[in-house]
Design a protein around this motif. Structure first.
Motif, PDB file in Angstrom:
ATOM      1  N   ASP A  74       0.884  -1.171   0.000  1.00 19.27           N
ATOM      2  CA  ASP A  74       0.000   0.000   0.000  1.00 19.27           C
ATOM      3  C   ASP A  74       0.919   1.216   0.000  1.00 19.27           C
ATOM      4  N   LYS A  75       1.006   1.880  -1.119  1.00 14.64           N
ATOM      5  CA  LYS A  75       1.960   2.988  -1.284  1.00 14.64           C
ATOM      6  C   LYS A  75       1.746   4.135  -0.315  1.00 14.64           C
ATOM      7  N   ARG A  76       0.597   4.189   0.348  1.00 10.50           N
ATOM      8  CA  ARG A  76       0.342   5.276   1.287  1.00 10.50           C
ATOM      9  C   ARG A  76       0.816   4.962   2.703  1.00 10.50           C
ATOM     10  N   LEU A  77       1.249   3.716   2.948  1.00 11.37           N
ATOM     11  CA  LEU A  77       1.788   3.362   4.262  1.00 11.37           C
ATOM     12  C   LEU A  77       3.235   3.822   4.358  1.00 11.37           C
ATOM     13  N   THR A  78       3.611   4.295   5.511  1.00 18.26           N
ATOM     14  CA  THR A  78       4.987   4.720   5.758  1.00 18.26           C
ATOM     15  C   THR A  78       5.812   3.538   6.249  1.00 18.26           C
ATOM     16  N   CYS A  79       7.110   3.597   6.043  1.00 17.67           N
ATOM     17  CA  CYS A  79       7.968   2.506   6.510  1.00 17.67           C
ATOM     18  C   CYS A  79       8.169   2.560   8.024  1.00 17.67           C
ATOM     19  N   ASN A  80       7.918   3.703   8.632  1.00 14.98           N
ATOM     20  CA  ASN A  80       8.109   3.866  10.077  1.00 14.98           C
ATOM     21  C   ASN A  80       6.855   4.439  10.741  1.00 14.98           C
ATOM     22  N   PRO A  81       5.765   3.667  10.784  1.00 12.78           N
ATOM     23  CA  PRO A  81       4.546   4.210  11.376  1.00 12.78           C
ATOM     24  C   PRO A  81       4.703   4.531  12.858  1.00 12.78           C
ATOM     25  N   ASP A  82       5.571   3.797  13.553  1.00 13.31           N
ATOM     26  CA  ASP A  82       5.784   4.067  14.972  1.00 13.31           C
ATOM     27  C   ASP A  82       6.393   5.448  15.192  1.00 13.31           C
ATOM     28  N   ARG A  83       7.192   5.912  14.252  1.00 15.52           N
ATOM     29  CA  ARG A  83       7.762   7.263  14.354  1.00 15.52           C
ATOM     30  C   ARG A  83       6.780   8.307  13.842  1.00 15.52           C
ATOM     31  N   LYS A  84       6.157   8.015  12.709  1.00 18.40           N
ATOM     32  CA  LYS A  84       5.232   8.982  12.108  1.00 18.40           C
ATOM     33  C   LYS A  84       4.067   9.301  13.039  1.00 18.40           C
ATOM     34  N   PHE A  85       3.542   8.284  13.723  1.00 21.61           N
ATOM     35  CA  PHE A  85       2.359   8.477  14.551  1.00 21.61           C
ATOM     36  C   PHE A  85       2.650   8.556  16.046  1.00 21.61           C
ATOM     37  N   LYS A  86       3.942   8.705  16.385  1.00 24.43           N
ATOM     38  CA  LYS A  86       4.299   8.898  17.798  1.00 24.43           C
ATOM     39  C   LYS A  86       3.592  10.162  18.283  1.00 24.43           C
ATOM     40  N   ASN A  87       2.927  10.069  19.406  1.00 21.20           N
ATOM     41  CA  ASN A  87       2.140  11.169  19.984  1.00 21.20           C
ATOM     42  C   ASN A  87       0.967  11.580  19.092  1.00 21.20           C
ATOM     43  N   LYS A  88       0.608  10.720  18.129  1.00 26.28           N
ATOM     44  CA  LYS A  88      -0.536  10.995  17.250  1.00 26.28           C
ATOM     45  C   LYS A  88      -1.440   9.779  17.187  1.00 26.28           C
ATOM     46  N   GLY A  89      -1.460   8.990  18.284  1.00 28.01           N
ATOM     47  CA  GLY A  89      -2.335   7.837  18.339  1.00 28.01           C
ATOM     48  C   GLY A  89      -1.628   6.497  18.403  1.00 28.01           C
ATOM     49  N   TRP A  90      -0.320   6.474  18.163  1.00 24.12           N
ATOM     50  CA  TRP A  90       0.403   5.208  18.159  1.00 24.12           C
ATOM     51  C   TRP A  90       0.296   4.526  19.514  1.00 24.12           C
ATOM     52  N   VAL A  91      -0.030   3.225  19.487  1.00 22.77           N
ATOM     53  CA  VAL A  91      -0.125   2.426  20.707  1.00 22.77           C
ATOM     54  C   VAL A  91       0.999   1.393  20.731  1.00 22.77           C
ATOM     55  N   SER A  92       1.002   0.526  19.714  1.00 17.46           N
ATOM     56  CA  SER A  92       2.006  -0.537  19.624  1.00 17.46           C
ATOM     57  C   SER A  92       1.909  -1.174  18.247  1.00 17.46           C
ATOM     58  N   TRP A  93       2.904  -1.982  17.918  1.00 18.65           N
ATOM     59  CA  TRP A  93       2.861  -2.714  16.649  1.00 18.65           C
ATOM     60  C   TRP A  93       1.682  -3.675  16.640  1.00 18.65           C
ATOM     61  N   GLU A  94       1.414  -4.293  17.791  1.00 20.91           N
ATOM     62  CA  GLU A  94       0.307  -5.233  17.875  1.00 20.91           C
ATOM     63  C   GLU A  94      -1.016  -4.538  17.576  1.00 20.91           C
ATOM     64  N   ASP A  95      -1.204  -3.343  18.131  1.00 15.58           N
ATOM     65  CA  ASP A  95      -2.417  -2.573  17.877  1.00 15.58           C
ATOM     66  C   ASP A  95      -2.490  -2.162  16.408  1.00 15.58           C
ATOM     67  N   PHE A  96      -1.391  -1.675  15.873  1.00 14.10           N
ATOM     68  CA  PHE A  96      -1.351  -1.192  14.489  1.00 14.10           C
ATOM     69  C   PHE A  96      -1.676  -2.314  13.503  1.00 14.10           C
ATOM     70  N   LEU A  97      -1.125  -3.495  13.754  1.00 18.12           N
ATOM     71  CA  LEU A  97      -1.313  -4.603  12.821  1.00 18.12           C
ATOM     72  C   LEU A  97      -2.517  -5.483  13.169  1.00 18.12           C
ATOM     73  N   GLY A  98      -3.115  -5.242  14.344  1.00 18.49           N
ATOM     74  CA  GLY A  98      -4.274  -6.023  14.746  1.00 18.49           C
ATOM     75  C   GLY A  98      -3.917  -7.452  15.117  1.00 18.49           C
ATOM     76  N   ILE A  99      -2.776  -7.620  15.794  1.00 15.31           N
ATOM     77  CA  ILE A  99      -2.343  -8.962  16.202  1.00 15.31           C
ATOM     78  C   ILE A  99      -2.313  -9.041  17.721  1.00 15.31           C
ATOM     79  N   LEU A 100      -2.384 -10.240  18.220  1.00  7.69           N
ATOM     80  CA  LEU A 100      -2.321 -10.443  19.667  1.00  7.69           C
ATOM     81  C   LEU A 100      -0.901 -10.309  20.148  1.00  7.69           C
ATOM     82  N   ASP A 101      -0.726  -9.682  21.292  1.00  7.54           N
ATOM     83  CA  ASP A 101       0.587  -9.538  21.913  1.00  7.54           C
ATOM     84  C   ASP A 101       0.865 -10.833  22.670  1.00  7.54           C
ATOM     85  N   ASN A 102       1.830 -11.609  22.196  1.00  4.33           N
ATOM     86  CA  ASN A 102       2.144 -12.903  22.807  1.00  4.33           C
ATOM     87  C   ASN A 102       3.244 -12.837  23.862  1.00  4.33           C
ATOM     88  N   THR A 103       3.516 -11.639  24.371  1.00  2.00           N
ATOM     89  CA  THR A 103       4.580 -11.522  25.375  1.00  2.00           C
ATOM     90  C   THR A 103       4.042 -11.799  26.746  1.00  2.00           C
TER      91      THR A 103
END
Length: 103
Positions: A74-103
């Motif tokens: 998807d050409k509109r996705l950034t390679c660094n969403p964690d940086r782009k959306f820091k303090n703009k809604g970023w929660v975690s990679w698990e939240d962004f990708l919709g995956i369960l956190d297995n830690t």
């Protein structure tokens, strides 16, 4: 990036590096839009929209997103969403990708 070098914009201020993408690689570099503090008109500006787009790709984890460069599907996705959306809604990679956190 080429306008920055081609127009010698870095010569306007002696503190600016001639190749900020190389100088700051691995130290928080995102892209030239981020460097100049302007929105990239070709990328998702809204975290919610970017998250929905990433989830549609069914990316399994951060490594899949980066190492396999799945974000390029998807050409509109950034390679660094964690940086782009820091303090703009970023929660975690698990939240962004919709995956369960297995830690």
């Amino acid at each position: 990036g080429t306008d920055y070098k081609g127009k010698n914009l870095y010569k306007l201020d002696p503190r600016l590096p001639s190749s900020p993408d190389k100088k700051y690689k691995g130290r928080g570099w995102v892209d030239f839009f981020d460097f100049f503090g302007i929105e990239n008109p070709n990328k998702y500006a809204d975290y919610r929209e970017a998250k929905q787009a990433a989830r549609r790709l069914l990316i399994k984890d951060k490594k899949d997103y980066h190492n396999k460069k799945r974000y390029l599907e998807d050409k509109r996705l950034t390679c660094n969403p964690d940086r782009k959306f820091k303090n703009k809604g970023w929660v975690s990679w698990e939240d962004f990708l919709g995956i369960l956190d297995n830690t």
